[in-house]
Write an enzyme that holds these catalytic residues in place. Structure first.
Site, mmCIF file in Angstrom:
data_model
loop_
_atom_site.group_PDB
_atom_site.id
_atom_site.type_symbol
_atom_site.label_atom_id
_atom_site.label_comp_id
_atom_site.label_asym_id
_atom_site.label_seq_id
_atom_site.Cartn_x
_atom_site.Cartn_y
_atom_site.Cartn_z
ATOM 1 N N LYS A 80 53.695 30.295 15.525
ATOM 2 C CA LYS A 80 53.076 31.062 16.616
ATOM 3 C C LYS A 80 52.025 31.998 16.036
ATOM 4 O O LYS A 80 52.192 32.555 14.949
ATOM 5 C CB LYS A 80 54.136 31.916 17.323
ATOM 6 C CG LYS A 80 53.708 32.385 18.694
ATOM 7 C CD LYS A 80 53.846 31.294 19.729
ATOM 8 C CE LYS A 80 53.325 31.705 21.087
ATOM 9 N NZ LYS A 80 53.487 30.649 22.092
ATOM 10 N N GLY A 182 50.784 33.068 36.881
ATOM 11 C CA GLY A 182 49.631 32.624 36.083
ATOM 12 C C GLY A 182 49.547 31.110 36.070
ATOM 13 O O GLY A 182 49.933 30.440 37.037
HETATM 14 P P1 NAD Z 1 49.291 33.339 32.014
HETATM 15 O O1 NAD Z 1 48.678 34.458 31.264
HETATM 16 O O2 NAD Z 1 48.414 32.364 32.733
HETATM 17 O O3 NAD Z 1 50.307 33.907 33.124
HETATM 18 C C1 NAD Z 1 51.152 34.982 32.919
HETATM 19 C C2 NAD Z 1 51.103 35.833 34.182
HETATM 20 O O4 NAD Z 1 52.106 36.824 34.118
HETATM 21 C C3 NAD Z 1 49.758 36.550 34.354
HETATM 22 O O5 NAD Z 1 49.209 36.266 35.631
HETATM 23 C C4 NAD Z 1 50.141 38.017 34.194
HETATM 24 O O6 NAD Z 1 49.330 38.897 34.968
HETATM 25 C C5 NAD Z 1 51.581 38.029 34.654
HETATM 26 N N1 NAD Z 1 52.367 39.168 34.201
HETATM 27 C C6 NAD Z 1 52.351 39.793 32.982
HETATM 28 N N2 NAD Z 1 53.247 40.798 32.965
HETATM 29 C C7 NAD Z 1 53.850 40.790 34.181
HETATM 30 C C8 NAD Z 1 54.874 41.596 34.778
HETATM 31 N N3 NAD Z 1 55.446 42.604 34.121
HETATM 32 N N4 NAD Z 1 55.259 41.303 36.047
HETATM 33 C C9 NAD Z 1 54.677 40.292 36.722
HETATM 34 N N5 NAD Z 1 53.700 39.509 36.218
HETATM 35 C C10 NAD Z 1 53.298 39.764 34.968
HETATM 36 O O7 NAD Z 1 50.262 32.593 31.006
HETATM 37 P P2 NAD Z 1 50.998 31.201 31.203
HETATM 38 O O8 NAD Z 1 50.313 30.206 30.359
HETATM 39 O O9 NAD Z 1 51.227 30.934 32.637
HETATM 40 O O10 NAD Z 1 52.385 31.509 30.473
HETATM 41 C C11 NAD Z 1 53.447 32.179 31.146
HETATM 42 C C12 NAD Z 1 54.683 32.156 30.274
HETATM 43 O O11 NAD Z 1 55.044 30.793 30.007
HETATM 44 C C13 NAD Z 1 54.541 32.812 28.896
HETATM 45 O O12 NAD Z 1 55.756 33.400 28.531
HETATM 46 C C14 NAD Z 1 54.229 31.649 27.978
HETATM 47 O O13 NAD Z 1 54.588 31.917 26.641
HETATM 48 C C15 NAD Z 1 55.110 30.591 28.578
HETATM 49 N N6 NAD Z 1 54.707 29.227 28.288
HETATM 50 C C16 NAD Z 1 53.468 28.788 28.556
HETATM 51 C C17 NAD Z 1 53.125 27.470 28.287
HETATM 52 C C18 NAD Z 1 51.774 26.910 28.641
HETATM 53 O O14 NAD Z 1 51.619 25.684 28.588
HETATM 54 N N7 NAD Z 1 50.808 27.718 29.017
HETATM 55 C C19 NAD Z 1 54.065 26.609 27.710
HETATM 56 C C20 NAD Z 1 55.341 27.091 27.456
HETATM 57 C C21 NAD Z 1 55.649 28.398 27.744
#
Ligand code: NAD
Length: 355
Positions: A80, A182
């Protein structure tokens, strides 16, 4: 900070820190385990309150990547990258190129992709400095946005949990509370809405909330989400949200979401189990993105194959539920065992001289 002790505790191989003051880059790459292949994991950009917080996140997230790839049957290890900074204001071309050079110094021991705070466009800039990226846009020969397949995998995981909880894997009419709306949450939501599920969501970003409203999702405040009366609580923002304080507030039968490292401590997984709340281990059901990205390594990317592999998350989740029930252990522990078994079997292969 006693970094080496922290590494030894959870078996991390390598932690590298990098600074480029001109570019404004302060970053860490943690490599947890490369038994199965090169380490792979996204680049997270976040305004960490301290260097110690950034390191803790890199260590936790890289270990989760080892388990995720192992459980998904991929030939990848866990790594990471974290960049300390605010993605809304600090993500300049210079910073991303400096980050790309840093990734490149590891010579392929770490492959990066997108995560919270980084987008496909940022990855293209990083790619100008290093070949060691996956999940590039399809127009560049990559597998594209990882969150599309991640969303599909979470949806499949939710359905497997539904079958266990309610005797049918249909999500029709089920109430889903999503924390964070997100990339991953919105792709998961598309599948849920197609099934006529009812979604409640919260976010701290107005852009994300506008998108939720446009999709027909009911918006609630960030604190209210824990108390929302629902069938499935889906953490889709940051980690550590299932903890001693929040578990008491949950009013759901299932916890299944996309965020990495949802449990603040292993004990929280045990507590969910004791309370009869089915927990879908995060690394098991959010593996769609890494499955998709891995499909572009060493062969032409085939979206149908990625989709089929991602859909198998349903069976993997069902198998974890069966192990949990047979061995009377939590689903969190059952998923760990699945990953640990595969790592041990590959580690145990005799290291013969092959000429
Ligand atoms: P992203 O940044 O698009 O979405 C995250 C969202 O969470 C954002 O809109 C942000 O404003 C919101 N957020 C942050 N803090 C918050 C809070 N306290 N309360 C409410 N909302 C809050 O990221 P993503 O790609 O959608 O990833 C989301 C999660 O999934 C992360 O933990 C990431 O590690 C995990 N993840 C993502 C992927 C991927 O393919 N993108 C794969 C596996 C895991």
């Amino acid at each position: 900070m006693n970094v080496l002790n922290k590494m030894v505790k959870h078996g991390h191989e390598q932690v590298t820190m990098y600074s480029d003051p001109e570019a404004g880059l302060r970053a860490i790459i943690a490599i947890h385990d490369t038994t199965l292949g090169p380490s792979c994991g996204g680049t997270r950009m976040w305004p960490y309150a301290s260097e110690a917080d950034a390191l803790a996140d890199a260590l936790r997230l890289s270990q989760a990547m080892t388990y995720k790839s192992a459980a998904a049957g991929l030939n990848l290890g866990g790594g990471k990258g974290v960049i300390i900074g605010d993605p809304r204001t600090d993500k300049t071309e210079g910073l991303l190129r400096a980050w790309g050079r840093f990734v490149d110094t590891l010579g392929g021991r770490y492959l990066t992709t997108t995560d919270v705070g980084t987008t496909g466009r940022a990855l293209e800039t990083v790619h100008q400095e290093t070949q060691h990226v996956v999940g590039l846009d399809v127009t560049l020969g990559g597998s594209g946005d990882t969150s599309i397949m991640t969303g599909l995998g979470i949806y499949m995981g939710m359905r497997a949990c539904a079958a266990d909880a309610w005797g049918s894997d249909s999500l029709r009419g089920r109430r889903i509370a999503m924390q964070g709306f997100g990339k991953v949450a919105s792709h998961t939501a598309k599948h849920l809405l197609e099934d006529d599920a009812q979604i409640f969501a919260t976010d701290i970003s107005d852009v994300a909330l506008d998108k939720a409203r446009q999709m027909g999702v009911t918006v609630v405040s960030p604190d209210e989400i824990y108390d929302t009366d629902c069938d499935i609580f889906a953490p889709c923002a940051l980690g550590g949200v299932i903890n001693a304080e929040t578990i008491d507030r949950l009013r759901c039968r299932v916890v299944a979401g996309g965020a990495n490292n949802q449990l603040a401590t292993p004990e929280d997984g045990e507590e969910l189990h004791r309370r009869g709340i089915i927990y879908a281990p995060d690394f098991l059901i959010n593996a769609g993105g890494i499955i998709n990205a891995a499909a572009e390594i060493g062969q032409p990317y085939n979206p149908d194959r990625s989709r089929q592999q991602t859909e198998r998350i349903y069976e993997q989740m069902a198998a974890v539920l069966t192990t949990s029930s047979k061995k009377e252990i939590s689903t969190a522990r059952a998923a760990d065992l699945l990953a640990e078994k595969r790592l041990a079997s590959v580690r145990g292969v005799r290291n013969v001289w092959r000429g």
